[in-house]
Design an enzyme around this catalytic site. Sequence first.
Site, PDB file in Angstrom:
ATOM      1  N   GLU A  65       1.007  -7.205  -3.581  1.00  0.00           N
ATOM      2  CA  GLU A  65       2.054  -6.694  -2.687  1.00  0.00           C
ATOM      3  C   GLU A  65       3.432  -7.106  -3.197  1.00  0.00           C
ATOM      4  O   GLU A  65       3.652  -8.257  -3.562  1.00  0.00           O
ATOM      5  CB  GLU A  65       1.835  -7.253  -1.275  1.00  0.00           C
ATOM      6  CG  GLU A  65       2.874  -6.813  -0.265  1.00  0.00           C
ATOM      7  CD  GLU A  65       2.689  -7.484   1.089  1.00  0.00           C
ATOM      8  OE1 GLU A  65       3.315  -7.014   2.060  1.00  0.00           O
ATOM      9  OE2 GLU A  65       1.920  -8.469   1.190  1.00  0.00           O
ATOM     10  N   LYS A  92       3.042   1.279   3.859  1.00  0.00           N
ATOM     11  CA  LYS A  92       2.421   0.485   4.915  1.00  0.00           C
ATOM     12  C   LYS A  92       2.763   1.029   6.296  1.00  0.00           C
ATOM     13  O   LYS A  92       3.918   1.312   6.604  1.00  0.00           O
ATOM     14  CB  LYS A  92       2.865  -0.975   4.804  1.00  0.00           C
ATOM     15  CG  LYS A  92       2.109  -1.924   5.737  1.00  0.00           C
ATOM     16  CD  LYS A  92       2.522  -3.365   5.512  1.00  0.00           C
ATOM     17  CE  LYS A  92       1.688  -4.315   6.359  1.00  0.00           C
ATOM     18  NZ  LYS A  92       2.124  -5.726   6.199  1.00  0.00           N
ATOM     19  N   CYS A  98      -1.767  -5.982   3.027  1.00  0.00           N
ATOM     20  CA  CYS A  98      -1.701  -7.270   3.731  1.00  0.00           C
ATOM     21  C   CYS A  98      -2.378  -7.205   5.097  1.00  0.00           C
ATOM     22  O   CYS A  98      -3.579  -7.018   5.217  1.00  0.00           O
ATOM     23  CB  CYS A  98      -0.246  -7.722   3.817  1.00  0.00           C
ATOM     24  SG  CYS A  98      -0.032  -9.448   4.322  1.00  0.00           S
TER      25      CYS A  98
END
Length: 509
Positions: free
Chosen positions: A265, A334, A386
């Site tokens: 990430e 995301k 994540c």
Amino acid sequence: MPLAKRRWQAALSRLACLALGASLVLSYAPFEQAWLPFLVIPALLWLVKDKKPSNAWRLGYFFGLGWFAAGLSWIYVSIDTFGGLHPIASVAILLLLFAYLSLFPALALFAWRWLTVRFGRLGYWSLPLVWLAAEALRGWFLTGFPWLDLGYTQTSTWLAGYASWFGGTGISVIIMTIALLTITTLEQRHWRAPAVIAGLLLLPFVLNQLTAISRTGEQAKIALVQGNISQSIKWDPDQHWPNLNLYLDLTRLVYNDHDVVIWPESAVTMPEPYTDDILAIVNNEMAKTETGLITGIIDIEGENYYNSVIALGQDGASGVEEEYHHGHSNRFQKHQLLPIGEFVPFGDLLRPLAPLFNLPMSSFSRGEYVQAPLRAHGWEFSTAICYEIAFPQQVWANFTPATDFILTVSNDTWFGRSHGPAQHMQIARMRAIELGRPLVRSTNSGITAITDEHGQWLARAEQFEATTLSATVPLVQGLTPFALWGGYGAWILAGLILLGGALPIVIRR
């Protein structure tokens, strides 16, 4: 009973529930004492089973305080290190979080006792369903925080076989059912409840044989790069190029003999489109060696910032099908943003108060809930960034029958050497079991790892080292039942348990 004695007993019951909740932390990674829930949950129900609904609420609340305070204590590491607050203020913020999360087990036990008082034994068997409902609410309300689902405690046991049918939440339903049966055994001393417990413990062996997934015989050679860049310097503008050079240097060690290389990430800390030129060069170099590269990066589109993952190099099975350019389709943005870390509610009010509310990269926009898989070397990677990996229904929604890998990239450096990263890895492994695909997890400082379709380790890097990790990963075909019906299976299971509990009552009447 004298009032003083009743108060003393109530205080002891609440302390016992607090301790029971706190002990559950040992059942999750890295401790993995998976047997604990089968003692803790029956003990909790024993304390609650004869209480009024209002008292059940109180005991459930104290249980939740212990459960979340111990299980999520690792959050203090990030607040204390990067929040810029006095330790007392940091603890106060955590206590508010724990106090909020404790409402959900309290609600579940209140509803269970209310239904039991109202409907007798029929209400008694409602616990798996009301617990599931409370946990679903916890995973949705105020964007959701589904961490520490009880099902994760069984990720490394044979009971994980339930997950490929009913998901990790389905395992929670089974744990609650076994707890009810344990109480029934202690009260009635009859053979039926222990026999059902034995059946529930053995059923995963049968379910595993009925799951229609198999290995194709093909393999992928995958390398992960772990940069181990300190969080304190990662977003320093002077570090943008040193950060990128570190990842390039580590990648040069592996890209010639691997099909796909994956960075974590936000590995590229200078956003698109300001890195288009260097990314184009990297894209061309990867394409020459028939290698795919997947990396986390910050993407700027107009006034919107996205926490993104993009694919470079060879995206097709036999060559490049779509050349890289800013805005190309081979990317993932995301959706499930972390409150405070990636967006700040009431930002105009909170940001001036403390650095905690004004962290670097805490003003992201959301990507779409469902997005196309990333493509690299002809394979499809269903992606979660994540925190998103903790949302099973979202991961399921982004999974397709053509998916070859579950990919998650993360940066758990915020949480140091606490038990948080181990819990995060345990959650990710559960997604592999549910969907029957290998898991690829690339992080900045660990836990970087690759598992097979059963969540079993294929390779794992040491934490807090700048290193590469390589594995030959078997490809898998077929679909698990969970891949077909997602989280709805757990609701069906809880409903069947309620009907099963009601059946003897109906027959007797």
